[in-house]
Design a protein around this motif. Structure first.
Motif, PDB file in Angstrom:
ATOM      1  N   GLU A   1     -13.002   8.464   0.653  1.00 31.24           N
ATOM      2  CA  GLU A   1     -12.777   8.333  -0.731  1.00 31.24           C
ATOM      3  C   GLU A   1     -11.637   7.926  -1.113  1.00 31.24           C
ATOM      4  N   GLN A   2     -10.939   7.139  -2.171  1.00 36.67           N
ATOM      5  CA  GLN A   2     -10.141   6.810  -2.339  1.00 36.67           C
ATOM      6  C   GLN A   2      -8.742   8.133  -2.580  1.00 36.67           C
ATOM      7  N   ASP A   3      -9.974   9.359  -3.556  1.00 37.24           N
ATOM      8  CA  ASP A   3      -9.164  10.248  -4.099  1.00 37.24           C
ATOM      9  C   ASP A   3      -8.558  11.510  -2.539  1.00 37.24           C
ATOM     10  N   GLN A   4      -9.374  11.114  -1.475  1.00 41.94           N
ATOM     11  CA  GLN A   4      -8.541  11.985  -0.391  1.00 41.94           C
ATOM     12  C   GLN A   4      -7.834  10.931   0.177  1.00 41.94           C
ATOM     13  N   VAL A   5      -7.852  10.110   0.284  1.00 37.14           N
ATOM     14  CA  VAL A   5      -6.953   8.886   0.487  1.00 37.14           C
ATOM     15  C   VAL A   5      -5.341   8.884   0.002  1.00 37.14           C
ATOM     16  N   ASP A   6      -5.535   9.698  -1.618  1.00 40.98           N
ATOM     17  CA  ASP A   6      -4.397   9.200  -2.343  1.00 40.98           C
ATOM     18  C   ASP A   6      -4.048  11.008  -2.035  1.00 40.98           C
ATOM     19  N   ALA A   7      -5.082  11.562  -1.967  1.00 41.82           N
ATOM     20  CA  ALA A   7      -4.428  13.420  -1.348  1.00 41.82           C
ATOM     21  C   ALA A   7      -3.628  12.663   1.136  1.00 41.82           C
ATOM     22  N   TRP A   8      -3.968  12.108   0.901  1.00 43.13           N
ATOM     23  CA  TRP A   8      -2.987  12.316   2.488  1.00 43.13           C
ATOM     24  C   TRP A   8      -2.086  11.296   2.511  1.00 43.13           C
ATOM     25  N   VAL A   9      -1.871  10.249   1.435  1.00 44.44           N
ATOM     26  CA  VAL A   9      -0.456   9.541   1.812  1.00 44.44           C
ATOM     27  C   VAL A   9       1.083  10.642   0.522  1.00 44.44           C
ATOM     28  N   LYS A  10       0.112  11.289   0.271  1.00 41.74           N
ATOM     29  CA  LYS A  10       0.771  11.827  -1.078  1.00 41.74           C
ATOM     30  C   LYS A  10       1.834  13.233   0.103  1.00 41.74           C
ATOM     31  N   ARG A  11       1.050  13.502   0.746  1.00 43.24           N
ATOM     32  CA  ARG A  11       1.525  14.098   2.470  1.00 43.24           C
ATOM     33  C   ARG A  11       2.433  13.636   2.674  1.00 43.24           C
ATOM     34  N   ALA A  12       2.106  12.969   3.078  1.00 41.56           N
ATOM     35  CA  ALA A  12       2.494  11.928   4.403  1.00 41.56           C
ATOM     36  C   ALA A  12       3.784  10.723   3.937  1.00 41.56           C
ATOM     37  N   ASP A  13       4.533  11.909   3.817  1.00 42.29           N
ATOM     38  CA  ASP A  13       6.015  11.218   2.152  1.00 42.29           C
ATOM     39  C   ASP A  13       6.779  11.434   2.849  1.00 42.29           C
ATOM     40  N   ARG A  14       7.360  10.466   4.432  1.00 40.57           N
ATOM     41  CA  ARG A  14       7.995  10.260   5.597  1.00 40.57           C
ATOM     42  C   ARG A  14       7.809   9.252   5.928  1.00 40.57           C
ATOM     43  N   ILE A  15       9.164   9.187   6.971  1.00 41.83           N
ATOM     44  CA  ILE A  15       8.762   8.401   8.467  1.00 41.83           C
ATOM     45  C   ILE A  15       8.311   9.183   9.057  1.00 41.83           C
ATOM     46  N   ALA A  16       7.647   8.876   9.909  1.00 41.45           N
ATOM     47  CA  ALA A  16       7.197   9.309  11.073  1.00 41.45           C
ATOM     48  C   ALA A  16       8.191  10.185  12.316  1.00 41.45           C
ATOM     49  N   PRO A  17       7.625  10.678  13.268  1.00 41.65           N
ATOM     50  CA  PRO A  17       8.421  11.408  15.054  1.00 41.65           C
ATOM     51  C   PRO A  17       8.354  10.042  15.731  1.00 41.65           C
ATOM     52  N   THR A  18       9.273   9.909  16.006  1.00 46.26           N
ATOM     53  CA  THR A  18       9.026   9.556  17.729  1.00 46.26           C
ATOM     54  C   THR A  18       7.112   8.614  18.323  1.00 46.26           C
TER      55      THR A  18
END
Length: 455
Positions: free
Chosen positions: A218-235
């Motif tokens: 669901e898009q609301d779940q995706v949106d919440a995840w995108v908001k939390r994943a707000d930095r670039i990744a570790p190696t």
């Protein structure tokens, strides 16, 4: 410069090619592969597949280009057929210099860095590009790096090291890579390290939003995840066959992934489906291999059919093998955008484009003064003598620093220690322990014993 020279197709020989991160980047920079050598059969299949589907090689041409086996074994390929090639490139195994690999350096059966330097001397390419982990830049390996630069100078090359950050070249990942570039003098005068991009790469959430929603979450779940994943990744950590299956790294890395809302304990086959909820005690969804590939700088493993070409197609790639193998191929790769940036800089130098500049280091570039001193003496020296002679050369070192450097030297070089009648201990430097092609080197037996676990 004439148009024909500027448009000339440059050729590259690539060793330890993996699944093709460096392959793709160099091809996009204007190099054509004469040969690519890889140990892992799944990675080699990936290379052949993409040479045809993405890079336009014919089926037989792709088959002939990719050689499978131990790169240091003459039965795998004949290096002498490629003398004078434009570029020799590779990502030789990282464990000899990584903390996880215990930083065994020259004593690790997977160490091929020194061998690659001797290969460069043998086939005399116009340029050399080797990349490895950040660990090779540590003080532990100053003498190792000094030996490399000295050997390259003996072979007629000007070499330089630089730590490059993948996120400075559009990759959404904290991935430092230690890079060696060496060119023959007439080309070295034109080389400049690539300039970092001015724009920041997208965050993990921005980069993966469409993939995370691709299976109906669901898009609301995706949106919440995108908001939390707000930095670039570790190696991204691919690991070796000596260790377990696909997960996103050691404990510290897993904590960093958890902060981004990612469960780093494994890799999913598909993105979250409709109705999926984050289980209790878990930070979020696992990534798929397609998501990991995008973080590494590739794009969709399976791009939409019948879609128009996009900028993302520049780094499109498809992988062969089961999930764990694919993850390992992706995680061990050199990010294609970084490889392209380096390839463009090397290509410009080989075509002698741009401004010619004076070389600062045309003979002795000193990274490890203790190594240079001992290498130049045919008799043992005590620590006091080392300190005294270095001071006369303008280098001031205290006893603890000299002792530390001697300890490091002892890991990678044969060191003779003698006790004088006065009780003073003196040191002399012997042979480099690393494998450089010797028929009687311990690397052959160790490689044969551990062949199934080396990647």
């Amino acid at each position: 410069m004439t148009a024909s020279k500027r448009d000339r197709q440059l050729e590259v020989v690539e060793i330890c090619a993996g699944a093709g991160g460096q392959t793709l980047g160099l091809e996009r920079a204007g190099f054509r592969h004469r040969v690519a050598v890889e140990l892992d059969e799944n990675a080699a299949r990936t290379l052949r597949l993409n040479l045809q589907e993405v890079l336009g090689y014919g089926e037989k041409e792709a088959e002939d280009t990719v050689k499978v086996g131990d790169v240091a074994a003459p039965e795998t390929w004949d290096a002498t057929e490629h003398k004078g090639v434009d570029l020799l490139a590779g990502g030789v195994p990282c464990p000899p210099f990584s903390v996880a690999g215990k930083q065994l350096g020259a004593n690790d059966e997977r160490d091929l860095f020194a061998w690659a330097i001797e290969l460069c001397g043998e086939i005399q390419p116009n340029a050399l590009l080797l990349e490895n982990v950040r660990g090779l830049s540590a003080n532990r390996f100053t003498a190792y790096r000094q030996h490399v630069l000295d050997r390259l100078h003996e072979y007629g090359y000007i070499g330089d090291w630089k730590l490059l950050q993948a996120n400075e070249f559009g990759v959404s990942q904290l991935r430092p890579r230690f890079v060696l570039v060496a060119l023959k003098r007439e080309f070295a005068e034109y080389f400049e390290w690539p300039t970092p991009f001015t724009e920041e790469p997208p965050t993990v959430g921005e980069l993966l939003e469409d993939l995370m929603a691709a299976n109906g979450w669901e898009q609301d779940q995706v949106d919440a995840w995108v908001k939390r994943a707000d930095r670039i990744a570790p190696t991204i950590v691919g690991g070796s066959k000596k260790h377990g299956g696909a997960d996103l790294g050691p404990t510290r890395a897993k904590r960093a992934w958890a902060d981004l809302g990612v469960d780093a304990m494994g890799v999913r086959d598909e993105a979250p489906e409709k109705g999926w909820r984050v289980p209790e005690g878990v930070p979020g969804p696992k990534l798929t291999t397609a998501m990991v590939a995008r973080i590494q700088g590739w794009h969709d493993i399976e791009p939409p059919r019948n879609s128009e070409a996009t900028v993302a197609d520049e780094f499109r790639w498809r992988f062969h093998g089961r999930k764990t193998s694919v993850y390992r191929q992706i995680g061990n790769a050199f990010p294609p955008p970084v490889a392209k940036a380096l390839g463009v800089s090397i290509r410009k130098a080989l075509l002698q484009e741009g401004e010619r500049h004076t070389l600062l280091e045309n003979t002795d570039r000193i990274l490890d003064p203790v190594y240079k001193l001992l290498r130049g003496f045919d008799r043992p020296l005590t620590i006091d003598q080392i300190i005294e002679k270095l001071a006369k050369r303008g280098t001031v070192l205290e006893q603890p620093d000299v002792e530390r450097r001697l300890n490091h030297l002892g890991h990678d070089f044969a060191m003779t220690v003698t006790v004088r009648s006065s009780g003073a201990i003196a040191y002399s430097l012997g042979e480099f322990k690393a494998f450089t092609g010797q028929e009687d080197h311990q690397r052959h037996d160790l490689f044969a014993q551990l062949r199934a676990k080396i990647s």
